[in-house]
Motif scaffolding. Sequence first.
Motif, PDB file in Angstrom:
ATOM      1  N   ALA A   8       0.829  -1.207   0.000  1.00  0.00           N
ATOM      2  CA  ALA A   8       0.000   0.000   0.000  1.00  0.00           C
ATOM      3  C   ALA A   8       0.861   1.253   0.000  1.00  0.00           C
ATOM      4  O   ALA A   8       0.551   2.236  -0.661  1.00  0.00           O
ATOM      5  CB  ALA A   8      -0.940   0.000   1.194  1.00  0.00           C
ATOM      6  N   ALA A   9       1.980   1.231   0.724  1.00  0.00           N
ATOM      7  CA  ALA A   9       2.852   2.402   0.794  1.00  0.00           C
ATOM      8  C   ALA A   9       3.475   2.703  -0.556  1.00  0.00           C
ATOM      9  O   ALA A   9       3.724   3.861  -0.894  1.00  0.00           O
ATOM     10  CB  ALA A   9       3.937   2.191   1.836  1.00  0.00           C
ATOM     11  N   SER A  10       3.731   1.677  -1.349  1.00  0.00           N
ATOM     12  CA  SER A  10       4.355   1.908  -2.650  1.00  0.00           C
ATOM     13  C   SER A  10       3.365   2.463  -3.667  1.00  0.00           C
ATOM     14  O   SER A  10       3.762   2.861  -4.751  1.00  0.00           O
ATOM     15  CB  SER A  10       4.978   0.618  -3.179  1.00  0.00           C
ATOM     16  OG  SER A  10       3.965  -0.321  -3.464  1.00  0.00           O
ATOM     17  N   GLN A  11       2.091   2.497  -3.330  1.00  0.00           N
ATOM     18  CA  GLN A  11       1.083   2.993  -4.256  1.00  0.00           C
ATOM     19  C   GLN A  11       0.529   4.352  -3.860  1.00  0.00           C
ATOM     20  O   GLN A  11      -0.458   4.797  -4.419  1.00  0.00           O
ATOM     21  CB  GLN A  11      -0.041   1.969  -4.393  1.00  0.00           C
ATOM     22  CG  GLN A  11       0.460   0.685  -4.995  1.00  0.00           C
ATOM     23  CD  GLN A  11      -0.663  -0.276  -5.306  1.00  0.00           C
ATOM     24  OE1 GLN A  11      -1.821   0.105  -5.359  1.00  0.00           O
ATOM     25  NE2 GLN A  11      -0.312  -1.515  -5.515  1.00  0.00           N
ATOM     26  N   ILE A  12       1.176   5.015  -2.931  1.00  0.00           N
ATOM     27  CA  ILE A  12       0.761   6.352  -2.529  1.00  0.00           C
ATOM     28  C   ILE A  12       1.083   7.320  -3.663  1.00  0.00           C
ATOM     29  O   ILE A  12       2.178   7.299  -4.211  1.00  0.00           O
ATOM     30  CB  ILE A  12       1.467   6.785  -1.233  1.00  0.00           C
ATOM     31  CG1 ILE A  12       1.028   5.889  -0.084  1.00  0.00           C
ATOM     32  CG2 ILE A  12       1.194   8.253  -0.928  1.00  0.00           C
ATOM     33  CD1 ILE A  12       1.806   6.095   1.189  1.00  0.00           C
ATOM     34  N   LEU A  13       0.115   8.143  -4.013  1.00  0.00           N
ATOM     35  CA  LEU A  13       0.303   9.125  -5.084  1.00  0.00           C
ATOM     36  C   LEU A  13       0.303  10.532  -4.511  1.00  0.00           C
ATOM     37  O   LEU A  13      -0.512  10.862  -3.656  1.00  0.00           O
ATOM     38  CB  LEU A  13      -0.798   8.977  -6.137  1.00  0.00           C
ATOM     39  CG  LEU A  13      -0.853   7.630  -6.851  1.00  0.00           C
ATOM     40  CD1 LEU A  13      -2.035   7.598  -7.823  1.00  0.00           C
ATOM     41  CD2 LEU A  13       0.443   7.335  -7.578  1.00  0.00           C
ATOM     42  N   LEU A  14       1.230  11.335  -4.987  1.00  0.00           N
ATOM     43  CA  LEU A  14       1.372  12.716  -4.527  1.00  0.00           C
ATOM     44  C   LEU A  14       0.920  13.686  -5.599  1.00  0.00           C
ATOM     45  O   LEU A  14       1.088  13.437  -6.794  1.00  0.00           O
ATOM     46  CB  LEU A  14       2.839  13.000  -4.192  1.00  0.00           C
ATOM     47  CG  LEU A  14       3.507  12.102  -3.163  1.00  0.00           C
ATOM     48  CD1 LEU A  14       4.985  12.463  -3.043  1.00  0.00           C
ATOM     49  CD2 LEU A  14       2.820  12.196  -1.828  1.00  0.00           C
ATOM     50  N   PRO A  16       1.205  17.306  -7.675  1.00  0.00           N
ATOM     51  CA  PRO A  16       2.383  18.068  -8.112  1.00  0.00           C
ATOM     52  C   PRO A  16       2.891  19.028  -7.026  1.00  0.00           C
ATOM     53  O   PRO A  16       4.102  19.201  -6.875  1.00  0.00           O
ATOM     54  CB  PRO A  16       1.878  18.832  -9.334  1.00  0.00           C
ATOM     55  CG  PRO A  16       0.802  17.953  -9.888  1.00  0.00           C
ATOM     56  CD  PRO A  16       0.129  17.377  -8.665  1.00  0.00           C
ATOM     57  N   GLU A  17       1.997  19.615  -6.265  1.00  0.00           N
ATOM     58  CA  GLU A  17       2.404  20.537  -5.199  1.00  0.00           C
ATOM     59  C   GLU A  17       3.206  19.802  -4.128  1.00  0.00           C
ATOM     60  O   GLU A  17       4.237  20.302  -3.656  1.00  0.00           O
ATOM     61  CB  GLU A  17       1.175  21.222  -4.585  1.00  0.00           C
ATOM     62  CG  GLU A  17       0.499  22.203  -5.511  1.00  0.00           C
ATOM     63  CD  GLU A  17      -0.434  21.554  -6.548  1.00  0.00           C
ATOM     64  OE1 GLU A  17      -0.660  20.326  -6.495  1.00  0.00           O
ATOM     65  OE2 GLU A  17      -0.910  22.283  -7.429  1.00  0.00           O
ATOM     66  N   GLU A  18       2.738  18.617  -3.719  1.00  0.00           N
ATOM     67  CA  GLU A  18       3.456  17.824  -2.716  1.00  0.00           C
ATOM     68  C   GLU A  18       4.816  17.373  -3.256  1.00  0.00           C
ATOM     69  O   GLU A  18       5.816  17.395  -2.539  1.00  0.00           O
ATOM     70  CB  GLU A  18       2.628  16.599  -2.312  1.00  0.00           C
ATOM     71  CG  GLU A  18       1.366  16.943  -1.562  1.00  0.00           C
ATOM     72  CD  GLU A  18       0.405  15.776  -1.431  1.00  0.00           C
ATOM     73  OE1 GLU A  18      -0.307  15.728  -0.402  1.00  0.00           O
ATOM     74  OE2 GLU A  18       0.351  14.917  -2.336  1.00  0.00           O
ATOM     75  N   THR A  19       4.836  16.997  -4.527  1.00  0.00           N
ATOM     76  CA  THR A  19       6.077  16.560  -5.162  1.00  0.00           C
ATOM     77  C   THR A  19       7.055  17.716  -5.253  1.00  0.00           C
ATOM     78  O   THR A  19       8.248  17.557  -4.977  1.00  0.00           O
ATOM     79  CB  THR A  19       5.784  15.986  -6.557  1.00  0.00           C
ATOM     80  OG1 THR A  19       4.858  14.899  -6.413  1.00  0.00           O
ATOM     81  CG2 THR A  19       7.041  15.495  -7.231  1.00  0.00           C
TER      82      THR A  19
END
Length: 67
Positions: A8-14, A16-19
Amino acid sequence: MSTTPNPAASQILLTPEETSQALGATLDELHHWRRHGTGPAFHSLGGNLVRYSAAAVAWSASSTATT
């Protein structure tokens, strides 16, 4: 304590602002990287909706910190 990777952790999406904040880059830089196929992996979810893989962002941040 388990050393098994958390799928589940590897599928977290951010966003553009967070990135942008995580990498210390501007939104314009992220856009430039997407257009030129550089920078962290991203997912286009239709229209202008873009998300970045948290794992790819973490890897990009660590690789730029060592260069």
